[in-house]
Design a protein around this motif. Structure first.
Motif, PDB file in Angstrom:
ATOM      1  N   MET A 105       0.851  -1.197   0.000  1.00  0.00           N
ATOM      2  CA  MET A 105       0.000   0.000   0.000  1.00  0.00           C
ATOM      3  C   MET A 105       0.893   1.257   0.000  1.00  0.00           C
ATOM      4  SD  MET A 105      -3.085   1.064   2.571  1.00  0.00           S
ATOM      5  CE  MET A 105      -2.277   0.428   3.993  1.00  0.00           C
ATOM      6  N   ASP A 106       0.558   2.244  -0.886  1.00  0.00           N
ATOM      7  CA  ASP A 106       1.411   3.427  -0.844  1.00  0.00           C
ATOM      8  C   ASP A 106       0.989   4.342   0.312  1.00  0.00           C
ATOM      9  OD1 ASP A 106      -0.588   5.141  -1.587  1.00  0.00           O
ATOM     10  OD2 ASP A 106       0.212   5.596  -3.566  1.00  0.00           O
ATOM     11  N   LEU A 107       1.859   5.329   0.579  1.00  0.00           N
ATOM     12  CA  LEU A 107       1.642   6.145   1.776  1.00  0.00           C
ATOM     13  C   LEU A 107       0.356   6.967   1.701  1.00  0.00           C
ATOM     14  CD1 LEU A 107       5.279   7.273   2.583  1.00  0.00           C
ATOM     15  CD2 LEU A 107       3.735   6.037   4.100  1.00  0.00           C
ATOM     16  N   LEU A 108       0.045   7.485   0.515  1.00  0.00           N
ATOM     17  CA  LEU A 108      -1.162   8.305   0.405  1.00  0.00           C
ATOM     18  C   LEU A 108      -2.408   7.478   0.716  1.00  0.00           C
ATOM     19  CD1 LEU A 108      -0.407  10.667  -2.605  1.00  0.00           C
ATOM     20  CD2 LEU A 108      -0.048  11.003  -0.165  1.00  0.00           C
ATOM     21  N   GLN A 109      -2.397   6.234   0.262  1.00  0.00           N
ATOM     22  CA  GLN A 109      -3.521   5.336   0.570  1.00  0.00           C
ATOM     23  C   GLN A 109      -3.594   5.075   2.082  1.00  0.00           C
ATOM     24  OE1 GLN A 109      -2.647   2.055  -2.096  1.00  0.00           O
ATOM     25  NE2 GLN A 109      -4.872   1.783  -2.326  1.00  0.00           N
ATOM     26  N   ALA A 110      -2.415   4.906   2.672  1.00  0.00           N
ATOM     27  CA  ALA A 110      -2.371   4.661   4.125  1.00  0.00           C
ATOM     28  C   ALA A 110      -2.951   5.870   4.869  1.00  0.00           C
ATOM     29  CB  ALA A 110      -0.930   4.405   4.571  1.00  0.00           C
ATOM     30  N   PHE A 111      -2.597   7.089   4.430  1.00  0.00           N
ATOM     31  CA  PHE A 111      -3.117   8.290   5.107  1.00  0.00           C
ATOM     32  C   PHE A 111      -4.639   8.377   4.933  1.00  0.00           C
ATOM     33  CE2 PHE A 111       1.219  10.498   4.167  1.00  0.00           C
ATOM     34  CZ  PHE A 111       1.809   9.718   5.144  1.00  0.00           C
ATOM     35  N   LYS A 112      -5.111   8.009   3.757  1.00  0.00           N
ATOM     36  CA  LYS A 112      -6.569   8.041   3.500  1.00  0.00           C
ATOM     37  C   LYS A 112      -7.268   7.073   4.464  1.00  0.00           C
ATOM     38  CE  LYS A 112     -10.212   9.110   0.958  1.00  0.00           C
ATOM     39  NZ  LYS A 112     -11.106   8.822   2.040  1.00  0.00           N
ATOM     40  N   GLY A 113      -6.664   5.910   4.665  1.00  0.00           N
ATOM     41  CA  GLY A 113      -7.238   4.917   5.586  1.00  0.00           C
ATOM     42  C   GLY A 113      -7.294   5.480   7.010  1.00  0.00           C
ATOM     43  N   ILE A 114      -6.256   6.208   7.396  1.00  0.00           N
ATOM     44  CA  ILE A 114      -6.233   6.793   8.753  1.00  0.00           C
ATOM     45  C   ILE A 114      -7.338   7.848   8.871  1.00  0.00           C
ATOM     46  CG2 ILE A 114      -4.845   8.125  10.404  1.00  0.00           C
ATOM     47  CD1 ILE A 114      -2.328   6.845   9.026  1.00  0.00           C
ATOM     48  N   GLU A 115      -7.508   8.661   7.819  1.00  0.00           N
ATOM     49  CA  GLU A 115      -8.589   9.670   7.833  1.00  0.00           C
ATOM     50  C   GLU A 115      -9.934   8.984   8.035  1.00  0.00           C
ATOM     51  OE1 GLU A 115      -7.279  13.498   5.157  1.00  0.00           O
ATOM     52  OE2 GLU A 115      -8.098  11.792   4.075  1.00  0.00           O
ATOM     53  N   ASP A 116     -10.170   7.903   7.300  1.00  0.00           N
ATOM     54  CA  ASP A 116     -11.460   7.205   7.387  1.00  0.00           C
ATOM     55  C   ASP A 116     -11.682   6.626   8.788  1.00  0.00           C
ATOM     56  OD1 ASP A 116     -11.840   7.835   4.782  1.00  0.00           O
ATOM     57  OD2 ASP A 116     -11.279   5.869   3.980  1.00  0.00           O
ATOM     58  N   ARG A 117     -10.624   6.124   9.387  1.00  0.00           N
ATOM     59  CA  ARG A 117     -10.784   5.476  10.702  1.00  0.00           C
ATOM     60  C   ARG A 117     -10.920   6.481  11.840  1.00  0.00           C
ATOM     61  NH1 ARG A 117      -6.657   2.287   8.660  1.00  0.00           N
ATOM     62  NH2 ARG A 117      -5.044   3.267   9.920  1.00  0.00           N
ATOM     63  N   THR A 118     -10.327   7.682  11.679  1.00  0.00           N
ATOM     64  CA  THR A 118     -10.205   8.568  12.838  1.00  0.00           C
ATOM     65  C   THR A 118     -10.955   9.896  12.724  1.00  0.00           C
ATOM     66  OG1 THR A 118      -8.272   9.660  11.924  1.00  0.00           O
ATOM     67  CG2 THR A 118      -7.859   7.718  13.282  1.00  0.00           C
ATOM     68  N   SER A 119     -11.490  10.217  11.564  1.00  0.00           N
ATOM     69  CA  SER A 119     -12.122  11.521  11.265  1.00  0.00           C
ATOM     70  C   SER A 119     -11.121  12.690  11.308  1.00  0.00           C
ATOM     71  CB  SER A 119     -13.361  11.794  12.129  1.00  0.00           C
ATOM     72  OG  SER A 119     -12.992  12.139  13.435  1.00  0.00           O
ATOM     73  N   ALA A 120      -9.850  12.383  11.279  1.00  0.00           N
ATOM     74  CA  ALA A 120      -8.835  13.445  11.137  1.00  0.00           C
ATOM     75  C   ALA A 120      -8.742  13.854   9.669  1.00  0.00           C
ATOM     76  CB  ALA A 120      -7.476  12.914  11.592  1.00  0.00           C
ATOM     77  N   THR A 121      -8.213  15.052   9.413  1.00  0.00           N
ATOM     78  CA  THR A 121      -7.893  15.460   8.047  1.00  0.00           C
ATOM     79  C   THR A 121      -6.375  15.504   7.958  1.00  0.00           C
ATOM     80  OG1 THR A 121      -9.828  16.890   8.138  1.00  0.00           O
ATOM     81  CG2 THR A 121      -8.344  17.201   6.266  1.00  0.00           C
ATOM     82  N   ILE A 122      -5.837  14.879   6.917  1.00  0.00           N
ATOM     83  CA  ILE A 122      -4.375  14.766   6.806  1.00  0.00           C
ATOM     84  C   ILE A 122      -3.913  15.413   5.501  1.00  0.00           C
ATOM     85  CG2 ILE A 122      -2.446  13.127   6.612  1.00  0.00           C
ATOM     86  CD1 ILE A 122      -4.136  11.181   8.329  1.00  0.00           C
ATOM     87  N   GLY A 123      -2.849  16.189   5.574  1.00  0.00           N
ATOM     88  CA  GLY A 123      -2.280  16.816   4.385  1.00  0.00           C
ATOM     89  C   GLY A 123      -0.761  16.773   4.456  1.00  0.00           C
ATOM     90  N   VAL A 124      -0.129  17.239   3.394  1.00  0.00           N
ATOM     91  CA  VAL A 124       1.334  17.190   3.324  1.00  0.00           C
ATOM     92  C   VAL A 124       1.865  18.547   2.887  1.00  0.00           C
ATOM     93  CG1 VAL A 124       3.296  16.156   2.095  1.00  0.00           C
ATOM     94  CG2 VAL A 124       1.335  14.722   2.715  1.00  0.00           C
ATOM     95  N   THR A 125       2.948  18.991   3.498  1.00  0.00           N
ATOM     96  CA  THR A 125       3.647  20.175   3.018  1.00  0.00           C
ATOM     97  C   THR A 125       5.147  19.891   3.036  1.00  0.00           C
ATOM     98  OG1 THR A 125       3.851  22.578   3.204  1.00  0.00           O
ATOM     99  CG2 THR A 125       3.771  21.350   5.273  1.00  0.00           C
TER     100      THR A 125
END
Ligand code: B12
Ligand code: SF4
Ligand code: SF4
Length: 380
Positions: A1-21
């Motif tokens: 699984m690539d990292l962006l997919q992993a972050f999307k999974g975390i968003e779905d599980r936790t209701s957090a919003t995740i971004g990158v800079t």
């Protein structure tokens, strides 16, 4: 699984919003911090104000890193619904950073399994969390200086994972507050002096965290608050729905409980608060002001135990609180204390309170007749 997919999974599980800079500098934020310190708007706080250069140049603090993964984590929970007279800001009513740490741990685990180096950073003077959140597109800038997300409004806490992974940055949001300015008049101390500019010296959240005497001109506006302040968040329409979806609970930490507990007991009740040098005298000082603001004569029993306190800070604030409640018993207590108090700072508070208490001179006779009885012993 690539990292962006992993972050999307975390968003779905936790209701957090995740971004990158990326780790490039924030020159505007650096200027803003310097300007605030020069104008005295930092209110004597250290944090990021202590070294604006360090705070706004991530690449200097993390030379090994390429990207910063930023999370905005909603923190409202049951019990947080809107209600007047709250003593604790919602973020401080228990350790709400637990959820932030959970989200950051999951991001870190994803980076770790991809073989990337990482460091979890939040509420740290090497990064300006709000600036990261805006640039990573997880939140927009509010006029209250809070940053907001579409679902939770300002009711989010922020955290980051700095990493050597080379990730594609996400884009900033286009949202703004538009014509809304509800937070500005909602502030009890007029601390939001222009959109996006806070006078931290007037912000109740800062005043209750600092050392020393609380400015007398701010004490009434503090109301019953003991730690933190939520007024500009409560007034914020984008957060209203999330707030109203929660029920309300009565505060568990009252000023009376603080003033009648030992330092050890207090310490165990608020391990997650920022208290200067962990000295519980500052929490007691806040409780004295909050109790004075109840205006309830029944509070005089607890307050009178702090008149003449060995700690001048507490003796002085107790004098103010008793005077703020007012009435003949309060005046008798203050006069009795004035006769035996020798310390200048406490005498000054006592004299101020006596004048406040008996502005019309209506109690003067009653009190002089009542002496020399010790009013601390004459409870109702
Ligand atoms: C110092 C500090 C404080 C100080 C000073 C806050 C301040 N506004 O300067 C005090 C003690 C007062 C404080 C109070 C609170 N804090 Co505080 N605090 C911090 C800390 C440690 C540093 C903040 C900082 O460096 N600010 C630098 C200056 C330059 O930025 P700023 O004013 O905060 O930033 C924004 C605005 O100026 C805005 N802006 C700039 N120009 C313009 C122009 C326009 C037109 C507009 C609309 C906006 C705008 O954009 C900036 C961000 O890029 C951070 C943690 C961290 N390391 O970042 C937490 C942090 C900011 N605090 C936080 C919280 C939750 C609070 C409280 C809500 C707690 C409470 N309930 O009592 C209050 C809110 C008070 C308020 N209205 O800000 C959260 C904020 C989350 C969010 N949603 O924004 C943070 C990020 C902690 C965290 N990790 O989650 N805090
Ligand atoms: S936290 Fe309270 S005192 Fe500080 S700006 Fe917001 S409303 Fe004003
Ligand atoms: S109350 Fe209105 S102006 Fe203030 S931060 Fe919220 S949306 Fe923006």
């Amino acid at each position: 699984m690539d990292l962006l997919q992993a972050f999307k999974g975390i968003e779905d599980r936790t209701s957090a919003t995740i971004g990158v800079t990326d780790t490039s500098a924030f020159p505007e934020e650096e200027e803003r911090l310097v300007a605030r310190v020069e104008a005295g708007l930092h209110g004597g706080l250290s944090f990021t104000y202590a070294n604006p250069t360090v705070a706004s140049r991530p690449a200097d603090s993390f030379p090994w890193a390429s990207s910063i993964v930023v999370a905005a984590v909603p923190y409202l929970q049951d019990g947080d619904g809107d209600r007047d007279g709250r003593t604790l800001a919602r973020f401080a009513d228990g350790d709400r950073y637990v959820r932030v740490r959970e989200v950051l741990d999951q991001i870190a685990a994803a980076l770790d399994s991809a073989g990337d180096r990482f460091e979890i950073v939040y509420d740290d003077n090497r990064l300006i969390d709000r600036a990261l959140a805006v640039r990573a597109g997880v939140a927009w800038r509010g006029k209250s200086t809070m940053v907001l997300t579409p679902g939770a409004g300002p009711w989010i806490l922020l955290g980051s994972v700095v990493t050597d992974a080379e990730l594609v940055p996400t884009q900033p949001m286009r949202r703004t507050c538009g014509t809304c300015d509800a937070c500005i008049p909602a502030c009890p101390t007029d601390a939001i002096i222009a959109p996006g500019v806070l006078d931290a010296g007037r912000c109740i959240a800062a005043v209750l965290q600092r050392r020393g005497t609380i400015d007398r001109t701010l004490r009434s506006a503090i109301g019953g608050r003991i730690y933190g302040c939520d007024e500009c968040l409560t007034a914020c329409p984008p957060g209203r729905h999330a707030l109203m979806a929660r029920d309300t609970t009565v505060d568990w930490l009252s000023p009376e409980l603080i003033l009648t507990s030992s330092d050890e007991e207090l310490e165990s009740m608020v391990p997650h608060w920022y208290v200067p040098s962990r000295r519980m005298r500052f929490v007691r000082r806040n409780a004295l002001v909050a109790l004075g603001n109840t205006g309830d004569e029944a509070s005089l029993d607890v307050l009178s135990a702090y008149l003449g306190h060995d700690d001048e800070l507490l003796g002085g604030h107790a004098a103010w609180a008793v005077g703020h409640i007012g009435g003949s018993r309060a005046l008798a207590l203050l006069r009795f204390e004035l006769e035996r108090e020798a310390r200048d700072s406490v005498r000054e508070e006592l004299l101020f309170s006596v004048t406040e208490c008996d502005r019309d001179g209506v109690y003067a006779d009653a009190v002089s007749n009542a002496r020399p009885t010790n009013p601390k012993e004459s409870t109702t």
